[in-house]
Motif scaffolding. Sequence first.
Motif, PDB file in Angstrom:
ATOM      1  N   ARG A 149       1.103  -1.113  -0.125  1.00  0.00           N
ATOM      2  CA  ARG A 149      -0.085   0.127  -0.111  1.00  0.00           C
ATOM      3  C   ARG A 149       0.767   1.283  -0.042  1.00  0.00           C
ATOM      4  O   ARG A 149       0.380   2.208  -0.640  1.00  0.00           O
ATOM      5  N   PHE A 165      -1.435  -6.848  -9.404  1.00  0.00           N
ATOM      6  CA  PHE A 165      -1.796  -6.300  -7.872  1.00  0.00           C
ATOM      7  C   PHE A 165      -0.992  -7.326  -6.960  1.00  0.00           C
ATOM      8  O   PHE A 165      -1.348  -8.373  -6.911  1.00  0.00           O
ATOM      9  N   TYR A 318      -6.978   7.184   4.031  1.00  0.00           N
ATOM     10  CA  TYR A 318      -8.380   7.599   4.216  1.00  0.00           C
ATOM     11  C   TYR A 318      -8.480   8.856   5.417  1.00  0.00           C
ATOM     12  O   TYR A 318      -9.343   9.365   5.759  1.00  0.00           O
TER      13      TYR A 318
ATOM     14  N   TYR B 408      -6.433 -15.469   1.316  1.00  0.00           N
ATOM     15  CA  TYR B 408      -5.290 -14.603   1.360  1.00  0.00           C
ATOM     16  C   TYR B 408      -5.507 -13.446   0.414  1.00  0.00           C
ATOM     17  O   TYR B 408      -5.507 -12.177   0.815  1.00  0.00           O
ATOM     18  N   VAL B 409      -5.700 -13.956  -0.739  1.00  0.00           N
ATOM     19  CA  VAL B 409      -5.726 -12.933  -2.002  1.00  0.00           C
ATOM     20  C   VAL B 409      -6.921 -11.936  -1.664  1.00  0.00           C
ATOM     21  O   VAL B 409      -6.917 -10.692  -1.688  1.00  0.00           O
ATOM     22  N   PHE B 412      -5.750  -9.659   1.010  1.00  0.00           N
ATOM     23  CA  PHE B 412      -5.048  -8.744   0.737  1.00  0.00           C
ATOM     24  C   PHE B 412      -5.682  -7.481   0.056  1.00  0.00           C
ATOM     25  O   PHE B 412      -5.442  -6.540   0.007  1.00  0.00           O
ATOM     26  N   TYR B 413      -6.444  -8.014  -0.920  1.00  0.00           N
ATOM     27  CA  TYR B 413      -7.430  -7.030  -1.691  1.00  0.00           C
ATOM     28  C   TYR B 413      -8.294  -6.275  -1.126  1.00  0.00           C
ATOM     29  O   TYR B 413      -8.461  -4.938  -0.983  1.00  0.00           O
ATOM     30  N   THR B 415      -7.582  -5.097   2.164  1.00  0.00           N
ATOM     31  CA  THR B 415      -6.958  -4.300   2.618  1.00  0.00           C
ATOM     32  C   THR B 415      -6.974  -2.832   2.011  1.00  0.00           C
ATOM     33  O   THR B 415      -6.718  -1.775   2.518  1.00  0.00           O
ATOM     34  N   GLY B 416      -7.225  -2.974   0.846  1.00  0.00           N
ATOM     35  CA  GLY B 416      -7.069  -1.747  -0.073  1.00  0.00           C
ATOM     36  C   GLY B 416      -8.628  -1.239  -0.175  1.00  0.00           C
ATOM     37  O   GLY B 416      -8.582  -0.071  -0.726  1.00  0.00           O
ATOM     38  N   LEU B 417      -9.482  -1.656   0.341  1.00  0.00           N
ATOM     39  CA  LEU B 417     -11.019  -1.231   0.380  1.00  0.00           C
ATOM     40  C   LEU B 417     -11.314  -0.652   1.809  1.00  0.00           C
ATOM     41  O   LEU B 417     -10.869  -1.137   2.722  1.00  0.00           O
ATOM     42  N   GLN B 418     -11.868   0.809   1.651  1.00  0.00           N
ATOM     43  CA  GLN B 418     -11.880   1.318   2.892  1.00  0.00           C
ATOM     44  C   GLN B 418     -12.588   0.804   4.117  1.00  0.00           C
ATOM     45  O   GLN B 418     -11.913   0.703   5.098  1.00  0.00           O
ATOM     46  N   SER B 421     -10.364  -2.785   5.209  1.00  0.00           N
ATOM     47  CA  SER B 421      -9.224  -2.851   5.401  1.00  0.00           C
ATOM     48  C   SER B 421      -8.878  -3.415   6.684  1.00  0.00           C
ATOM     49  O   SER B 421      -7.781  -4.459   6.678  1.00  0.00           O
ATOM     50  N   ILE B 422      -9.369  -2.968   7.704  1.00  0.00           N
ATOM     51  CA  ILE B 422      -8.871  -3.696   9.007  1.00  0.00           C
ATOM     52  C   ILE B 422      -9.273  -5.107   9.032  1.00  0.00           C
ATOM     53  O   ILE B 422      -8.655  -5.822   9.401  1.00  0.00           O
ATOM     54  N   ALA B 425      -6.792  -7.045   7.007  1.00  0.00           N
ATOM     55  CA  ALA B 425      -5.327  -7.151   7.627  1.00  0.00           C
ATOM     56  C   ALA B 425      -5.551  -8.052   8.991  1.00  0.00           C
ATOM     57  O   ALA B 425      -4.631  -9.006   9.056  1.00  0.00           O
ATOM     58  N   VAL B 428      -5.349 -11.487   7.332  1.00  0.00           N
ATOM     59  CA  VAL B 428      -3.944 -11.852   6.884  1.00  0.00           C
ATOM     60  C   VAL B 428      -3.346 -12.402   8.133  1.00  0.00           C
ATOM     61  O   VAL B 428      -2.574 -13.356   8.085  1.00  0.00           O
ATOM     62  N   VAL B 429      -3.353 -11.389   9.327  1.00  0.00           N
ATOM     63  CA  VAL B 429      -2.420 -11.660  10.353  1.00  0.00           C
ATOM     64  C   VAL B 429      -3.083 -13.479  10.971  1.00  0.00           C
ATOM     65  O   VAL B 429      -2.121 -13.998  11.392  1.00  0.00           O
TER      66      VAL B 429
END
Lengths: 322, 659
Positions: A149, A165, A318, B408-409, B412-413, B415-418, B421-422, B425, B428-429
């Motif tokens: 990011r 990506f 954001y 996972y993908v 990860f994808y 994490t880029g959406l508002q 995102s949390i 993440a 993932v963790v």
Amino acid sequence: MTTTSWLNPLAALVLAPLLPGIINRTKAFFAGRQGQPLLQGYYDLAKLLQKGAVYSRTTSWIFRAGPVVGLAAVLVALVLLPLGGAAAPLNFTGDLILLAYLLGLMRFFTVIAALDTGSAFEGMGASREVQFSVLAEPALLLSLAALGRAGQIGSGSRIEHLSNFLSLSWTYSNLSALAWMRNGTILLLVAGALLIVLLAENSRIPVDDPNTHLELTMIHEVMVLDHGGPDLAMILYGAALKLWVFCALLAGVLIPVRSSYWWLNAGAVIGGIFILGVVIGVIESSMARLRLLRVPQLLTGAGVLSILAFALVLWRQYGTLD
Amino acid sequence: MFLILLAMSVLIFSGLLSFFCGRNPRRANVIGAGGAILGCVLGLIPAAGVLWTGHNHTLHRAWDVPYGSFFLQVDPLSAFFLLPILGLSAAAALYGAEYLIAYQSRKNLGGPWFFYNLLVAGMVMVTVARNGVLFLLAWEIMSMASYFLVTFEHEKENVRQAGWTYLVATHLGTAFLFILFLVLGRQAGSLDFDRFASAGAYGSSAMNLVFLLALIGFGTKAGFMPFHVWLPEAHPAAPSHVSAVMSGVMIKTGIYGLVRTLTFLGRPEAWWGWVLIGIGLVSGVWGVLFALAQHDLKRLLAYHSVENIGIIALGLGLGVLGLALNQPLLAVLGLSGGLLHVLNHALFKGLLFMGAGAVLHATGTRDIDQLGGLIKRMPWTATMFLIGSVAICGLPPLNGFVSEFLIYVGAFYGTGLQDVSISGATVVVGLAMIGGLAAACFAKAFGIVFLGEARSEHASQAHEVGFPMRIGMLVLALGCITIGCLAPQITAMVGTVVGTMPGLTGSNIQGHLAVAIGPLRSVVLTSGILLVLIALLAMIRSRLLAGRKVELSGTWDCGYARPSARMQYTASSFAQPLMNMFGVLLQTHRSLERPEGFFPTRAGLHTDTGDIFRQNVYRPIFQGVERFLVWLHWLQQGRVQIYILYIAVTMLILLIWNL
């Protein structure tokens, strides 16, 4: 996939055994010793490859398969590894997951090969290895997520091609000097986390002391006590390559050379890798190994750094932590 | 449809026949196992056909049960769940035919086969039933049949206890399902599933209620934490082929029910996704931690089912978030990852339970610390168990990696959406941590059981199992390898299943999936490179060693000349550092026997990790219930006159109330 990109793994194959040599020379310099030759790693490999082998009666084919699978896994990982702006031969969405899990495969086989000997010492090493990886793995993946990011924020570039990506090569190609100017804090935090993960995954001080003489306190070295000859050569070579992989991941963040010349990008990062070797040598000369009970705290620290980095990414993107 | 009905009839008929042949164990065995395999193969044909063509098969007949109708349908979702149910059941039946022979002198083998075939038929019925009454009927058949299988060795006290726990838990779960279908039926005016979906918009509160009821009701069967307490009791108690089926596919009917309910509800709410992710994390991390703390091989595997159900919930949670926030790519990745993990887990967990069963069969013990060195005496089983272990740890190149990769993908994808995102993440963790812990746990299970030296007489006198059991394991191991090699194709097939979810029907599923399928092709390519490199390196190694001195000797024990098997690291010592690190979450009970005097003769350390939820949540609740019921004890006087008085008084009150 370009032909030049195959020079990345080739460079690793040739140069990786030099890395432990640099670390050892640095340590010798600080200790005021002459130290072993820079090329000692190559001499060791050549010597070991010419030897026979001794196997414990307790062991089975798992013990013999361990080094083979481990080396094969890390060799494949090299194919996914970019050198800074120089893309890897293979890059695709989520290749960082495959990279992390290939190293996981290597670890799994090293651990079961250690357990195959039935020795309590090797069991101890194996047990510690899996314990620390539980904390190192999440820190590594979250750092890389934050990195993906961070290179993109504020650069105005959007993810146009989802096929690229989240590939490591895409991530690292964005980490230019401009990215450092915009998101330096994030990159610094990620670099900190990656450094700790590097030290832990490669059994360096302060997590593990490769030079210790007590089997009771070792991690990686004690797991390979019973291996000898070509098997040990494969293990040593695999360990050098693994160190190379982590150094390349870290140097790719720290060296923001992203020119249009492939050789300049790759050359800068390879230089960075060798400088990191010196840094590791300095760290090993200036501090003692942590007590084993303290290591999880250090690794949790890496996790916290990566969480902070990720939180900062959200903040920058954001303007809120939501 | 005809073949599905035929398959179910074959299962039930052969089960009955086997039951009546119970006096002749061999015949009962052959009829029961043969019927199960035949029925499963028959059922696989239409299931594969539906997945291939995408056309549904439907059968709708009237039924004179109130609100009931004989409404069966095989759509891609049902067919996808039928695949592991029938495949694993067939392999397990073959395995069971040898496994149960050991009991023939003291047990009637007709009973277990009758209930086994009934269990399989019940699971098939659950996935194809399209009417609430029919569904609950099949659900109960499935639960009861598996109860009788769990209590197969009912002469043992702990088996009876486990069966009792299972019976209570499964019926508590079913109670929520009764309310679920009541609520749905009240809204739709019918208990047919197609009416639920077409009933249109439910109110928001009704939808939330339905989701929560489904989550608890189906979650109890699936083994979501904290509704999992029956699972680590019941699965180890059952015969091993039944453990494989229960852990591999029966708990997946809970996932099926949950996904099916989601199809009724239209667009989900975002918090459902968060709840699922939360449950997934709790089940995943805690499940694998409890697994790590176990000394009983089958109990360890049972806790791993909780972990894997957690991974499935993580995938479904991301999918639901995607549906709720109108992010079709996230939805497709999450749902297909979760669903593919259902199939994968059926394969490797079935395989691992069969491996554990083979160890139990050969040594008579499930205690990991009593075993060791089995790879020399049981090379076949050891190799199969290793394949299962690598697969369940999600390591490439086997199937476990494929489904985790999709999740996972997706994460990860995300994490880029508002809004995601949390959550992304966190997933993932969580997945990374679960992966690390699972690798630790299976290094322990495989390493201590199969490697090193035998720790007891049991282990040193083990023998390899026979061909039926080996073939049962081999089929599943090949399944793990096949999915690893055909990852892009299999994922595309799962895509057609995901396409039946409302909210995704119109969208370009395969286009979204291409984001993952392209990379999966590269993953398969890299796996190929990996295998070639392994072969190459092995060749180089043997070439180097040819003609050189290769000696055998004892293990180097740092100068000590006479190492013994007792000096090896044990499962408990291997897991101790991790147990210590997560001590707060586990509350392991340690009993230490200190060495005394100058020449101590004995010393010992025993650890025991009970289920924290069972001890701290359910036990107090059930004790409270018991206390309340004891208080009502005065009602029971044991005199007929008094009971008649109760009836009369009740009637009187009802009459007065109604007048």
